[in-house]
Design a protein around this motif. Sequence first.
Motif, mmCIF file in Angstrom:
data_model
loop_
_atom_site.group_PDB
_atom_site.id
_atom_site.type_symbol
_atom_site.label_atom_id
_atom_site.label_comp_id
_atom_site.label_asym_id
_atom_site.label_seq_id
_atom_site.Cartn_x
_atom_site.Cartn_y
_atom_site.Cartn_z
ATOM 1 N N PRO A 51 -4.968 1.266 3.611
ATOM 2 C CA PRO A 51 -4.462 0.908 4.946
ATOM 3 C C PRO A 51 -4.169 -0.586 5.095
ATOM 4 N N ILE A 52 -4.957 -1.424 4.435
ATOM 5 C CA ILE A 52 -4.689 -2.862 4.449
ATOM 6 C C ILE A 52 -4.865 -3.399 3.029
ATOM 7 N N MET A 53 -3.864 -4.186 2.579
ATOM 8 C CA MET A 53 -3.904 -4.716 1.220
ATOM 9 C C MET A 53 -3.402 -6.146 1.203
ATOM 10 N N THR A 54 -3.982 -6.919 0.313
ATOM 11 C CA THR A 54 -3.493 -8.267 0.028
ATOM 12 C C THR A 54 -2.749 -8.216 -1.293
ATOM 13 N N LYS A 171 15.897 -18.899 3.106
ATOM 14 C CA LYS A 171 15.901 -17.970 1.988
ATOM 15 C C LYS A 171 14.500 -17.849 1.407
ATOM 16 N N MET A 172 14.188 -16.667 0.885
ATOM 17 C CA MET A 172 12.872 -16.464 0.269
ATOM 18 C C MET A 172 12.614 -17.494 -0.819
ATOM 19 N N THR A 173 13.649 -17.862 -1.543
ATOM 20 C CA THR A 173 13.485 -18.823 -2.641
ATOM 21 C C THR A 173 13.200 -20.233 -2.146
ATOM 22 N N ASP A 174 13.479 -20.496 -0.847
ATOM 23 C CA ASP A 174 13.314 -21.848 -0.300
ATOM 24 C C ASP A 174 12.163 -21.972 0.697
ATOM 25 N N THR A 175 11.520 -20.862 1.027
ATOM 26 C CA THR A 175 10.491 -20.927 2.060
ATOM 27 C C THR A 175 9.282 -21.754 1.624
ATOM 28 N N GLU A 176 8.693 -22.433 2.598
ATOM 29 C CA GLU A 176 7.468 -23.197 2.334
ATOM 30 C C GLU A 176 6.233 -22.400 2.735
ATOM 31 N N LEU A 177 6.445 -21.189 3.274
ATOM 32 C CA LEU A 177 5.297 -20.350 3.614
ATOM 33 C C LEU A 177 4.544 -19.964 2.344
ATOM 34 N N THR A 178 3.247 -19.932 2.441
ATOM 35 C CA THR A 178 2.431 -19.474 1.316
ATOM 36 C C THR A 178 1.749 -18.140 1.624
ATOM 37 N N GLU A 179 1.825 -17.727 2.895
ATOM 38 C CA GLU A 179 1.206 -16.466 3.295
ATOM 39 C C GLU A 179 1.839 -15.982 4.600
ATOM 40 N N PHE A 180 2.099 -14.687 4.692
ATOM 41 C CA PHE A 180 2.509 -14.090 5.958
ATOM 42 C C PHE A 180 2.057 -12.638 5.999
ATOM 43 N N TYR A 181 2.356 -11.943 7.104
ATOM 44 C CA TYR A 181 1.729 -10.654 7.377
ATOM 45 C C TYR A 181 2.765 -9.639 7.867
ATOM 46 N N ILE A 182 2.668 -8.421 7.363
ATOM 47 C CA ILE A 182 3.566 -7.349 7.774
ATOM 48 C C ILE A 182 2.751 -6.138 8.191
ATOM 49 N N ALA A 183 3.086 -5.579 9.354
ATOM 50 C CA ALA A 183 2.526 -4.300 9.800
ATOM 51 C C ALA A 183 3.651 -3.275 9.698
ATOM 52 N N PHE A 184 3.435 -2.242 8.903
ATOM 53 C CA PHE A 184 4.453 -1.228 8.625
ATOM 54 C C PHE A 184 3.978 0.100 9.202
ATOM 55 N N LEU A 185 4.766 0.657 10.117
ATOM 56 C CA LEU A 185 4.353 1.862 10.842
ATOM 57 C C LEU A 185 5.440 2.929 10.791
ATOM 58 N N ILE A 186 5.036 4.168 10.497
ATOM 59 C CA ILE A 186 5.891 5.334 10.712
ATOM 60 C C ILE A 186 5.093 6.321 11.560
ATOM 61 N N GLY A 197 -3.236 7.130 8.552
ATOM 62 C CA GLY A 197 -2.215 7.376 7.539
ATOM 63 C C GLY A 197 -0.816 6.949 7.943
ATOM 64 N N GLU A 198 -0.645 6.448 9.163
ATOM 65 C CA GLU A 198 0.681 6.046 9.629
ATOM 66 C C GLU A 198 0.926 4.537 9.531
ATOM 67 N N LEU A 199 -0.127 3.764 9.360
ATOM 68 C CA LEU A 199 -0.034 2.306 9.389
ATOM 69 C C LEU A 199 -0.449 1.697 8.058
ATOM 70 N N ASN A 200 0.382 0.789 7.539
ATOM 71 C CA ASN A 200 0.014 -0.047 6.405
ATOM 72 C C ASN A 200 0.112 -1.501 6.813
ATOM 73 N N LYS A 201 -0.928 -2.266 6.515
ATOM 74 C CA LYS A 201 -0.946 -3.689 6.846
ATOM 75 C C LYS A 201 -0.975 -4.498 5.539
ATOM 76 N N LEU A 202 -0.043 -5.440 5.436
ATOM 77 C CA LEU A 202 0.081 -6.235 4.217
ATOM 78 C C LEU A 202 -0.188 -7.705 4.499
ATOM 79 N N ILE A 203 -1.085 -8.265 3.737
ATOM 80 C CA ILE A 203 -1.261 -9.718 3.686
ATOM 81 C C ILE A 203 -0.529 -10.179 2.441
ATOM 82 N N ILE A 204 0.564 -10.897 2.627
ATOM 83 C CA ILE A 204 1.425 -11.259 1.506
ATOM 84 C C ILE A 204 1.242 -12.728 1.156
ATOM 85 N N LYS A 205 0.796 -12.979 -0.035
ATOM 86 C CA LYS A 205 0.642 -14.339 -0.538
ATOM 87 C C LYS A 205 1.789 -14.631 -1.493
#
Length: 207
Positions: A51-54, A171-186, A197-205
């Motif tokens: 349900p939640i992954m890094t 652009k993704m290739t130019d971003t200075e972000l080192t971490e952001f977050y996505i909530a994915f729902l169906i 089972g309907e929600l996935n949460k991503l911690i993206i590094k």
Amino acid sequence: MKTLRLISILILLFGLTQGCKTLKIGKGNKESFKTQLIVFQTGNEINIDKPIMTIEIARKEFSLRFYNKKYDSENKKFYSAQIAAFTDKSEFDKIESGLSTSDLPCFEPGSGMAPSRSGKYEALIFNNSGHHYAPYENSESKRVTLLRESDGLFELEFEINTLYYDNKEVKMTDTELTEFYIAFLIDKNLNGIIDKGELNKLIIKIK
């Protein structure tokens, strides 16, 4: 003795029959389809099976791949992926299973953000009070790319080449972000509740 043996045989036959019925129902029950979210980047796949992954990705384009049913406006079956993106983890942390989407600013009715003129989203937009509404109806009405279709389920792809935050596109290739977050729902059963089972949460590094 013969009666006891006959009863045992009948019980065994009943059990086998029920087992076969259960198997058939499980294989044909389209209502139980899985989100099966995958993060795809340069030929590599990361299966999102919790349900939640890094996860770690490279500082380059990537996409979200998933399964969903057809958006059926005629029969009012509005199946769609809903994708919310955040730079603010405190907002991301508010999203939990069991909540009504109407209680969350990013997923409440009417919070789907309009796509660009192409009909698709040209960037992943970071917005605490909105989400990317990403259905697939047909080749002319879609906000995601169709990869394949099988048995009434569509494998779809939401491509992310550019990020939009701080009132600018990067652009993704130019971003200075080192971490952001996505909530994915169906919302698989279209009940307006974030069920298990309907929600996935991503911690993206970003490497």
